[in-house]
Design a protein around this motif. Structure first.
Motif, PDB file in Angstrom:
ATOM      1  N   ASP A 126       4.762   8.599  -0.373  1.00 51.47           N
ATOM      2  CA  ASP A 126       4.939   8.397   0.958  1.00 51.47           C
ATOM      3  C   ASP A 126       6.369   8.522   1.326  1.00 51.47           C
ATOM      4  O   ASP A 126       6.412   8.990   2.552  1.00 51.47           O
ATOM      5  CB  ASP A 126       4.339   7.066   1.344  1.00 51.47           C
ATOM      6  CG  ASP A 126       2.836   6.946   1.003  1.00 51.47           C
ATOM      7  OD1 ASP A 126       2.050   7.917   1.221  1.00 51.47           O
ATOM      8  OD2 ASP A 126       2.413   5.790   0.728  1.00 51.47           O
ATOM      9  N   ARG A 127       7.176   7.803   0.635  1.00 48.90           N
ATOM     10  CA  ARG A 127       8.581   8.106   0.854  1.00 48.90           C
ATOM     11  C   ARG A 127       9.491   8.147  -0.275  1.00 48.90           C
ATOM     12  O   ARG A 127       8.797   7.953  -1.342  1.00 48.90           O
ATOM     13  CB  ARG A 127       9.114   6.555   1.290  1.00 48.90           C
ATOM     14  CG  ARG A 127       8.733   6.330   2.946  1.00 48.90           C
ATOM     15  CD  ARG A 127       9.601   5.241   3.474  1.00 48.90           C
ATOM     16  NE  ARG A 127       9.354   3.795   3.009  1.00 48.90           N
ATOM     17  CZ  ARG A 127      10.058   2.978   2.928  1.00 48.90           C
ATOM     18  NH1 ARG A 127      11.338   2.976   3.538  1.00 48.90           N
ATOM     19  NH2 ARG A 127       9.791   1.955   2.365  1.00 48.90           N
ATOM     20  N   THR A 151       0.349  -0.918  -3.787  1.00 50.55           N
ATOM     21  CA  THR A 151       1.770  -0.387  -3.732  1.00 50.55           C
ATOM     22  C   THR A 151       2.109   0.166  -5.078  1.00 50.55           C
ATOM     23  O   THR A 151       1.785  -0.587  -6.156  1.00 50.55           O
ATOM     24  CB  THR A 151       2.499  -1.661  -3.555  1.00 50.55           C
ATOM     25  OG1 THR A 151       2.195  -2.442  -2.461  1.00 50.55           O
ATOM     26  CG2 THR A 151       4.068  -1.014  -3.223  1.00 50.55           C
ATOM     27  N   LEU A 152       2.582   1.337  -5.114  1.00 53.16           N
ATOM     28  CA  LEU A 152       3.114   1.996  -6.157  1.00 53.16           C
ATOM     29  C   LEU A 152       4.592   2.289  -6.200  1.00 53.16           C
ATOM     30  O   LEU A 152       4.900   3.108  -5.183  1.00 53.16           O
ATOM     31  CB  LEU A 152       2.324   3.225  -6.618  1.00 53.16           C
ATOM     32  CG  LEU A 152       2.541   4.346  -7.775  1.00 53.16           C
ATOM     33  CD1 LEU A 152       2.553   3.778  -9.132  1.00 53.16           C
ATOM     34  CD2 LEU A 152       1.801   5.631  -7.646  1.00 53.16           C
ATOM     35  N   VAL A 155      -4.921   4.031  -6.815  1.00 50.78           N
ATOM     36  CA  VAL A 155      -4.005   3.293  -6.033  1.00 50.78           C
ATOM     37  C   VAL A 155      -4.374   2.992  -4.630  1.00 50.78           C
ATOM     38  O   VAL A 155      -4.293   1.918  -3.898  1.00 50.78           O
ATOM     39  CB  VAL A 155      -2.665   3.473  -6.303  1.00 50.78           C
ATOM     40  CG1 VAL A 155      -1.657   3.011  -5.446  1.00 50.78           C
ATOM     41  CG2 VAL A 155      -2.123   3.336  -7.751  1.00 50.78           C
ATOM     42  N   LYS A 156      -4.566   4.159  -4.235  1.00 52.60           N
ATOM     43  CA  LYS A 156      -5.008   4.433  -2.747  1.00 52.60           C
ATOM     44  C   LYS A 156      -6.336   3.470  -2.205  1.00 52.60           C
ATOM     45  O   LYS A 156      -6.415   2.875  -1.312  1.00 52.60           O
ATOM     46  CB  LYS A 156      -5.182   5.678  -2.231  1.00 52.60           C
ATOM     47  CG  LYS A 156      -3.732   6.494  -2.059  1.00 52.60           C
ATOM     48  CD  LYS A 156      -2.832   5.838  -0.969  1.00 52.60           C
ATOM     49  CE  LYS A 156      -1.368   6.160  -1.117  1.00 52.60           C
ATOM     50  NZ  LYS A 156      -0.615   5.667  -0.155  1.00 52.60           N
ATOM     51  N   GLY A 163       0.913  -1.344  -0.027  1.00 51.85           N
ATOM     52  CA  GLY A 163      -0.032   0.075  -0.072  1.00 51.85           C
ATOM     53  C   GLY A 163       0.633   1.184   0.084  1.00 51.85           C
ATOM     54  O   GLY A 163       0.303   2.355   0.010  1.00 51.85           O
ATOM     55  N   GLU A 164       2.260   1.078  -0.116  1.00 51.78           N
ATOM     56  CA  GLU A 164       3.252   2.355   0.093  1.00 51.78           C
ATOM     57  C   GLU A 164       3.114   2.958  -1.371  1.00 51.78           C
ATOM     58  O   GLU A 164       3.084   2.263  -2.393  1.00 51.78           O
ATOM     59  CB  GLU A 164       4.333   1.722   0.697  1.00 51.78           C
ATOM     60  CG  GLU A 164       4.931   2.747   1.632  1.00 51.78           C
ATOM     61  CD  GLU A 164       6.338   2.404   2.027  1.00 51.78           C
ATOM     62  OE1 GLU A 164       7.119   3.440   2.435  1.00 51.78           O
ATOM     63  OE2 GLU A 164       6.642   1.487   1.790  1.00 51.78           O
TER      64      GLU A 164
END
Ligand SMILES: Nc1ncnc2c1ncn2[C@@H]1O[C@H](COP(=O)(O)OP(=O)(O)OP(=O)(O)O)[C@@H](O)[C@H]1O
Ligand SMILES: [Mg+2]
Lengths: 234, 455
Positions: free
Chosen positions: A212-213, A197-198, A191-192, A34-35
Motif C-alpha cells: 500500500d505504501r 497489518t503487514l 493478510v488482507k 490493515g496496511e
C-alpha cells in the motif's frame, strides 16, 4: 482509522570499537491497521534495524515505538513474550524453522506457548497449512522440504495466533521469482482476508509493487514514502 | 505452556544428540547405582544387626521391674516405682502402648509323666495374650475362663528329664526333643511354704494347651499362665508362720528389701513385673524412655538399637558419601551437556522467544531436559542396582551364610528399601534440575536479536 504503529524520531546507533554507526536516524512513521507497508532500500540502509526496533526485538537509542497505544520501551523484556504472542507474527528470510520439529509442529509452536490444547492446535495448523498448499507435507521435517515450502510453513507459524501485525524480513530473499510470486500472493491474500497489518522489508523494487505504501530507506533515513495508486492492485 | 507439551518437546530435543545424551545419562546412571548400592549395603548391615537383636526378644516389648534403678553409668538412682494396679493403669494411658499386663513370676520344680524338671511360670492377664505377641504354633491360647492352663515355650521341654534315667545316674542331655510332646500334658508343680516347723507342700496341676512358636529366645524357656492361678501359688508360698522369718521366696525376690519390710503386706500385692507391648520399635524407645523418666525400671531389647542405629548411620553416611561424589561428577556432566546444547541451539532459542516463548517457558524447557537426563539415568541406575543387589545377596548366601541353620533364612547384605528407591529417583531428578539451573538461566539471557541477526 487510528494508527496501530507509531514510530517517533527513532534513532539507533551501534558502537563497534571506537566507531559509532548510525543505523537509523530520526525515523518517523505511522502505520494504519490493515496496511501493507514495504520498507525498501539497499543493503545496509537500516531496513532490518527499523523492523526489529518496531517489533521490540531491539531497543532504539532514541525515540519511541507505540503499538496499539502501548509504549514498547515501557514493556519489560519479561512481559514481551505475551505481547508478541498477541500482536506479532514473524517471517524471516532464512525461514528459521525448528529443525527437529515437523511442519505441523513448527506451525503450532506459538500455540503451544499460548497454552492451546493439542487438538485445537493441530486443527488450526492443518487448516492453515492446507490453505498454503502443504496438505501433504504436514509431517515433514524442514530438511525434507524446499525453501518455498519451508517459507510457507513459516507463514503458517506467523499467522496461526492471528496476530495484529506481521513482520516479514525479506521473506522471499532466498526464493526464485516464480516461487516468490506464489508466496507473495498467498501472504497478501491471507493478510488482507483478516485485515492484518503487514510490514515487509525488501530490496526488490518489484515486490514493493504489492504494498500500500513504500518506505524508501537510505543510510538510515526515510528518504521518501510512496503511496500505490489504487489501480495497481487488482 | 502445557506441562505435557513441554515434557514432549524436551524429550524430543534430548534425543537429537543421542550419543551425547546417553553419555551424560551414563554419568547419572553410575552415580545413582553407586549411591543406591552403597546405601543398600548400609541398610543391609543395619537390618542384620536388628535381626540379631530380635532373636533375643521382641523389639516391641518392654518389661518394667521394681527394685533399685540405675542410670546409664550404673550408678543407683534409688527405688523404682511400685508395680501395682495404679502403675498398670498409668502405663495403659501412655501413647503408643498397645497392650499391658501385670505379671507374677514363679519358678519351681515340676513333673509330667515320668519326667521331672524345672519350670518358669509367668502369670499374665489372659485377655492381653495376643496383645503381648504371645503366639502359638501348636494348640491354642488359654482364655480368661480357663483355669490352670498354660502355654509353653519351645525350649521348656529341655528342662525335663526322664526320672528312671536320672535314678540310674545317667544324665542324658535332651536331644531331638519335639516341643509338641508337651501338648495336652498335665504338669504338676510343687510349691512349698514356711508355715509351721517344716513348712507345707502343695501340688498345682497345669494343663498344657499350647506351644509357643519360636520367634524369640527370651520366651522359649518360659511358660505363660493366667495371673490368677500364679497369684494363688504365690499366696500359698508366701504364707509364713509368724514366728518364722520370711523364707523360700522364690518369686518376687526383687520385691524384698529391708526398708520396705514394714509394709510387707502391701509389697506382696505388688507384681513381679509389668509387660508392655508397644505399636512399633519407634514407640518402644519412646515409651521406655518415658517410663524411666516417670521413675520406673524399664528394660527393652530395643534399648540396644540406639547404639546400632548410631553406628549404622555413620556407615551409611560414609557409603552414601562415596556414591555422592560420583553423582556430583555426573551433575557437572549434565551442566556441561546442557551448556553445549544451549550453545548449539542459540538460534533456535532466539526464534522461540520471537514467536512468543516466555522466560518461564524457556527455563522450564531446559530444566525439563536436564531433569529428564537425571530421571532416565537415575531410573536405569536404580534398575541396575536391583540387579546388582540380587547378585550381591546371592554371593553372600554362598560365602556368609555357610553353616547357618536353614530356617534362619538367607541373610541379605544389600537391601533396597522402597524409600531408598524413591529417594534415588527423586534425588537424580533433583540433581538434573539443579544442574540445569545455570544453563537454563543462560538460555533466558540469550538475546533473541543476536540469534536472528547471525544469518
Ligand atoms: N548488531 C550490530 N552491531 C553493529 N552494527 C550493526 C548491527 N546490526 C546492524 N548494524 C549495522 O547497521 C547498519 C544497518 O544494518 P541493517 O541490518 O539494518 O541493514 P539492512 O538494510 O537490513 O541490510 P540488508 O539488506 O543487507 O539486510 C549496517 O551498517 C550494519 O552494519
Ligand atoms: Mg536486513
Amino acid at each position: 482509522m487510528g494508527s496501530i504503529i507509531r514510530l517517533k524520531s527513532l534513532t539507533k546507533k551501534y558502537k563497534i570499537g571506537g566507531e559509532v554507526i548510525t543505523a537509523l536516524n530520526n525515523v518517523n512513521l505511522e502505520i494504519a491497521q490493515g496496511e501493507f507497508i514495504c520498507i525498501l532500500g539497499t543493503s545496509g540502509s537500516g531496513k532490518t534495524t527499523l523492523l526489529n526496533i518496531t517489533a521490540g526485538l531491539e531497543r532504539p537509542t532514541k525515540g519511541s515505538v507505540i503499538i496499539n497505544g502501548v509504549e514498547l520501551s515501557k514493556v519489560k523484556e519479561k512481559d514481551m513474550a505475551v505481547f508478541r504472542r498477541k500482536y506479532m507474527g514473524f517471517i524471516f528470510q532464512s525461514y528459521n524453522l525448528i529443525p527437529s520439529l515437523t511442519a505441523l509442529e513448527n506451525a503450532t509452536l506459538p500455540l503451544i506457548f499460548s497454552g492451546v490444547g493439542i487438538k485445537e492446535r493441530n486443527k488450526r495448523a492443518k487448516e492453515l497449512l492446507v490453505e498454503l498448499g502443504l496438505g501433504n507435507r504436514l509431517f515433514n521435517k524442514p530438511t525434507q522440504m524446499s525453501g518455498g515450502q519451508q517459507q510457507r510453513v513459516a507463514i503458517a507459524r506467523a499467522l496461526i495466533n492471528n496476530p495484529e501485525i506481521i513482520f516479514a524480513d525479506e521473506p522471499t530473499g532466498n526464493l526464485d521469482s516464480k516461487t516468490t510470486n506464489e508466496i507473495m500472493e498467498l501472504l497478501i491474500k491471507l493478510v488482507k482476508e483478516k485485515n492484518r497489518t503487514l510490514i515487509m522489508v525488501t530490496h526488490d523494487l518489484e515486490l514493493a509493487q504489492y504494498a500500500d505504501r513504500v518506505v524508501h530507506m537510505v543510510d538510515g533515513e526515510v528518504k521518501k514514502i510512496s503511496v500505490r495508486e489504487e489501480t495497481d492492485y487488482a | 505452556m502445557n506441562k505435557l507439551d513441554l515434557l514432549r518437546l524436551a524429550n524430543k530435543n534430548l534425543w537429537r544428540r543421542k550419543g551425547r545424551t546417553i553419555l551424560t545419562m551414563i554419568g547419572v546412571f553410575i552415580g545413582t547405582s553407586s549411591i543406591v548400592i552403597m546405601l543398600s549395603l548400609g541398610i543391609g548391615i543395619k537390618e542384620n544387626q536388628r535381626r540379631d537383636l530380635e532373636r533375643w526378644g521382641s523389639l516391641n516389648i518392654i518389661r518394667v521391674y521394681s527394685g533399685v534403678r540405675f542410670d546409664d553409668q550404673g550408678n543407683p538412682l534409688g527405688e523404682a516405682n511400685q508395680l501395682d494396679d495404679n502403675a498398670v493403669n498409668e502405663i495403659k494411658q501412655m501413647e503408643g502402648v498397645v497392650g499391658v499386663s501385670p505379671a507374677y513370676e514363679f519358678g519351681g520344680e515340676a513333673s509330667w509323666g515320668r519326667k521331672r524338671g524345672y519350670i518358669q511360670l509367668i502369670g499374665v492377664d489372659p485377655s492381653q495374650l495376643e496383645n503381648l505377641e504371645v503366639s502359638i504354633s501348636e494348640g491354642r491360647l488359654f482364655t480368661p475362663t480357663d483355669r490352670y492352663c498354660i502355654v509353653v515355650g519351645s525350649q521348656v521341654i529341655n528342662n525335663f528329664m526322664d526320672e528312671r534315667a536320672m535314678r540310674r545316674g545317667i544324665y542324658i542331655p535332651p536331644t531331638n526333643t519335639d516341643p509338641k510332646e508337651m501338648l495336652n500334658q498335665r504338669i504338676a508343680v510343687t510349691v512349698q511354704n514356711s508355715w509351721g516347723e517344716k513348712g507345707q507342700k502343695k501340688v498345682f496341676n497345669f494343663q498344657v494347651v499350647g506351644i509357643m512358636d519360636e520367634k524369640n529366645m527370651e520366651r522359649s524357656m518360659e511358660a505363660y499362665a493366667s495371673i490368677e492361678d500364679i497369684k494363688k501359688m504365690r499366696d500359698f508360698m508366701l504364707k509364713v508362720s509368724n514366728n518364722y522369718p520370711q523364707q523360700g521366696i522364690m518369686a518376687g525376690g526383687r520385691n524384698s528389701n529391708s526398708q520396705a519390710r514394714k509394709s510387707s503386706q502391701k509389697q506382696e500385692e505388688n507384681y513381679s513385673f509389668i509387660i508392655v507391648r508397644t505399636k512399633d520399635v519407634a514407640y518402644t524407645k519412646k515409651v521406655s524412655q518415658a517410663l524411666r523418666d516417670a521413675g520406673y525400671n524399664a528394660y527393652s531389647i530395643a534399648d540396644a538399637l540406639e547404639g546400632i542405629e548410631q553406628s549404622s548411620k555413620i556407615i551409611q553416611a560414609i557409603f552414601g558419601g562415596i556414591g555422592g561424589i560420583t553423582l556430583l561428577v555426573a551433575a557437572i556432566g549434565i551442566t556441561n551437556t546442557m551448556v553445549m546444547s544451549i550453545y548449539e541451539r542459540t538460534r533456535e532459542i532466539g526464534i522461540m522467544k520471537v514467536i512468543g516463548a516466555s522466560f518461564a517457558d524457556i527455563r522450564t524447557m531446559f530444566l525439563a531436559e536436564a531433569g529428564l537426563i537425571g530421571f532416565m539415568g537415575g531410573g536405569a541406575g536404580l534398575l541396575f542396582s536391583y540387579l546388582a543387589s540380587y547378585f550381591i545377596n546371592k554371593l553372600a548366601v554362598n560365602y556368609i551364610n555357610m553353616g547357618m541353620p536353614m530356617e534362619e533364612g538367607a541373610v541379605k547384605i544389600s537391601i533396597i528399601s522402597p524409600w531408598l528407591a524413591l529417594f534415588a529417583i527423586g534425588f537424580s531428578i533433583l540433581i538434573g534440575l539443579i544442574s540445569g539451573l545455570y544453563p537454563a538461566n543462560r538460555a533466558i539471557k540469550l538475546s533473541p536479536i543476536k540469534a536472528i541477526r547471525n544469518e
